[in-house]
Design an enzyme around this catalytic site. Structure first.
Site, PDB file in Angstrom:
ATOM      1  N   TRP A   1       0.827  -1.215   0.000  1.00  0.00           N
ATOM      2  CA  TRP A   1       0.000   0.000   0.000  1.00  0.00           C
ATOM      3  C   TRP A   1       0.857   1.259   0.000  1.00  0.00           C
ATOM      4  O   TRP A   1       0.527   2.251  -0.653  1.00  0.00           O
ATOM      5  CB  TRP A   1      -0.983  -0.031   1.168  1.00  0.00           C
ATOM      6  CG  TRP A   1      -1.932  -1.175   1.019  1.00  0.00           C
ATOM      7  CD1 TRP A   1      -1.963  -2.322   1.759  1.00  0.00           C
ATOM      8  CD2 TRP A   1      -2.927  -1.322  -0.004  1.00  0.00           C
ATOM      9  NE1 TRP A   1      -2.939  -3.168   1.264  1.00  0.00           N
ATOM     10  CE2 TRP A   1      -3.546  -2.581   0.203  1.00  0.00           C
ATOM     11  CE3 TRP A   1      -3.366  -0.518  -1.046  1.00  0.00           C
ATOM     12  CZ2 TRP A   1      -4.567  -3.053  -0.621  1.00  0.00           C
ATOM     13  CZ3 TRP A   1      -4.393  -0.984  -1.870  1.00  0.00           C
ATOM     14  CH2 TRP A   1      -4.982  -2.235  -1.651  1.00  0.00           C
TER      15      TRP A   1
ATOM     16  N   ASP B   1      -1.875   6.722   6.353  1.00  0.00           N
ATOM     17  CA  ASP B   1      -2.956   5.878   5.865  1.00  0.00           C
ATOM     18  C   ASP B   1      -3.291   4.912   6.993  1.00  0.00           C
ATOM     19  O   ASP B   1      -2.530   3.992   7.281  1.00  0.00           O
ATOM     20  CB  ASP B   1      -2.492   5.128   4.616  1.00  0.00           C
ATOM     21  CG  ASP B   1      -3.525   4.133   4.080  1.00  0.00           C
ATOM     22  OD1 ASP B   1      -4.605   4.002   4.701  1.00  0.00           O
ATOM     23  OD2 ASP B   1      -3.245   3.490   3.049  1.00  0.00           O
TER      24      ASP B   1
ATOM     25  N   LYS C   1     -12.838  -1.571   6.789  1.00  0.00           N
ATOM     26  CA  LYS C   1     -12.164  -2.506   7.678  1.00  0.00           C
ATOM     27  C   LYS C   1     -12.587  -2.306   9.142  1.00  0.00           C
ATOM     28  O   LYS C   1     -12.951  -3.249   9.812  1.00  0.00           O
ATOM     29  CB  LYS C   1     -10.646  -2.374   7.525  1.00  0.00           C
ATOM     30  CG  LYS C   1     -10.165  -2.655   6.094  1.00  0.00           C
ATOM     31  CD  LYS C   1      -8.706  -2.351   5.911  1.00  0.00           C
ATOM     32  CE  LYS C   1      -8.282  -2.398   4.447  1.00  0.00           C
ATOM     33  NZ  LYS C   1      -8.262  -3.744   3.876  1.00  0.00           N
TER      34      LYS C   1
END
Length: 362
Positions: free
Chosen positions: A102, A173, A197
């Site tokens: 990511w 993030d 999530k």
């Protein structure tokens, strides 16, 4: 109905109580004679949901007054582009901490916008750890430092966030670990997270951004990609993902009912320990993928000594009602994602299944 033991990495488990409440309110919300999905986002009823959800985020996450809470679309992937579009400047590179897939995607997007540098990387360790404070080298002229708080694929997590000197804002993030533990928001210039999530269903992305960074939004980029556009309009500049925001509202109330983020952190550590203990006490039958000091409390990655046994593990686990235990295709192995809404009972069941699987195949 028997609920699956849901260990999906995202979209992920939602609290059963939240799903049941949403089911009750699905056809009609607040006496309006219609679903929240059918009503105008300019209506007083929806604006109240929008404002209340922002207020709940502030309360539960301890967000200072000089930050805006935005509800945007496009997921974390859109933020990979919006951040450099809004904050990169000529002669001021974006500094990125490389800890896996990511983080790599974030820097790839930033390179399309302007100058970037790698402030630290753990590629030599196959991204199975996060860098120490001393490994992170930030140029004095950096526009910002970006890190990925928790890497879902490798199963690594910053146990403590690095302290960045000067006036360089830290950007994180937190898609996969937001609200899983208390955080000093004032340490960051910007925090962002896809909801799917820990916060709710897919479709909405939360951005927490300091006022001075909002003010930096350049006027030469399209309005829809400027943070100041959404801040001025309280996230109602264009039609929002209203049902997703409503679901985040319910999840935040659920977190509140559980005693808040500090209580959730202890709950998460207790349930995750059940699985890590099973790995560590297996005599080498299971091995943890991430380095011990970088282990994630949200994504547990582990291996069995042969790929054949790993495939058998996945197949048998599915027969026993477990979902999502196959590791990411980029790294293989096995992974259990234990986000906020994953019940303790699911983690107990997995630990017991792991013990039984080892007994039969060790």
């Amino acid at each position: 109905m028997k609920r699956a033991y849901n260990f999906n990495a995202g979209p992920a488990a939602l609290p059963l109580e939240v799903l049941q409440q949403a089911q009750e309110q699905f056809v009609e919300y607040g006496g309006a004679g219609m679903s929240i999905m059918e009503m105008s986002h300019r209506s007083a009823l929806y604006e109240n949901v929008n404002n209340e959800t922002q207020a709940l985020m502030r309360e539960l996450f301890g967000i200072p007054d000089n930050y805006k809470v935005l509800f945007l679309q496009g997921g974390a992937s859109q933020q990979f582009a919006m951040i450099p579009m809004n904050l990169l400047r000529e002669g001021r590179p974006g500094a990125y901490v490389m800890t896996g897939n990511w983080a790599e995607k974030a820097i790839k997007e930033a390179k399309l916008i302007g100058e970037t540098v790698v402030a630290a990387t753990t590629e030599s360790d196959k991204f199975m750890r996060v860098p120490s404070q001393s490994e992170i080298v930030v140029p004095e002229n950096a526009a910002y430092v970006h890190l990925t708080s928790n890497e879902t694929i490798g199963g690594t997590q910053f146990q403590q966030y690095p302290v960045i000197g000067g006036n360089v804002p830290l950007i994180a993030d937190m898609s996969s670990d937001i609200l899983s533990r208390p955080v000093d928001v004032s340490q960051f210039g910007l925090i962002y997270a896809g909801a799917q999530k820990n916060l709710g269903p897919s479709g909405v992305t939360v951005v927490i951004i300091r006022d001075d960074l909002v003010a930096e939004s350049p006027k030469h980029i399209p309005a829809i990609f400027r943070y100041d556009t959404h801040a001025k309009n309280s996230s109602l500049y264009n039609t929002p993902p209203s049902f997703s925001v409503y679901m985040v509202n319910l999840v935040l109330k659920w977190i509140q009912s559980k005693g808040g983020v500090a209580q959730l952190e202890q709950f998460n550590r207790d349930k995750t320990k059940l699985i890590y203990d099973q790995i560590d006490q297996s005599g080498g039958f299971y091995t943890g993928a991430a380095h011990a000091d970088s282990r994630s409390v949200m994504n547990i990655t582990f291996r069995i000594h042969t790929e054949e046994l790993e495939k058998q593990f996945v197949k048998e686990s599915e027969q026993h009602g477990f979902v999502g235990l196959k590791g990411h295709r980029d790294v293989g192995g096995l992974r259990a994602s234990t986000y906020n809404a994953v019940p303790l009972e699911s983690c107990k069941a997995l630990a017991e299944f792991m013990a039984d699987f080892q007994k039969r195949n060790g």
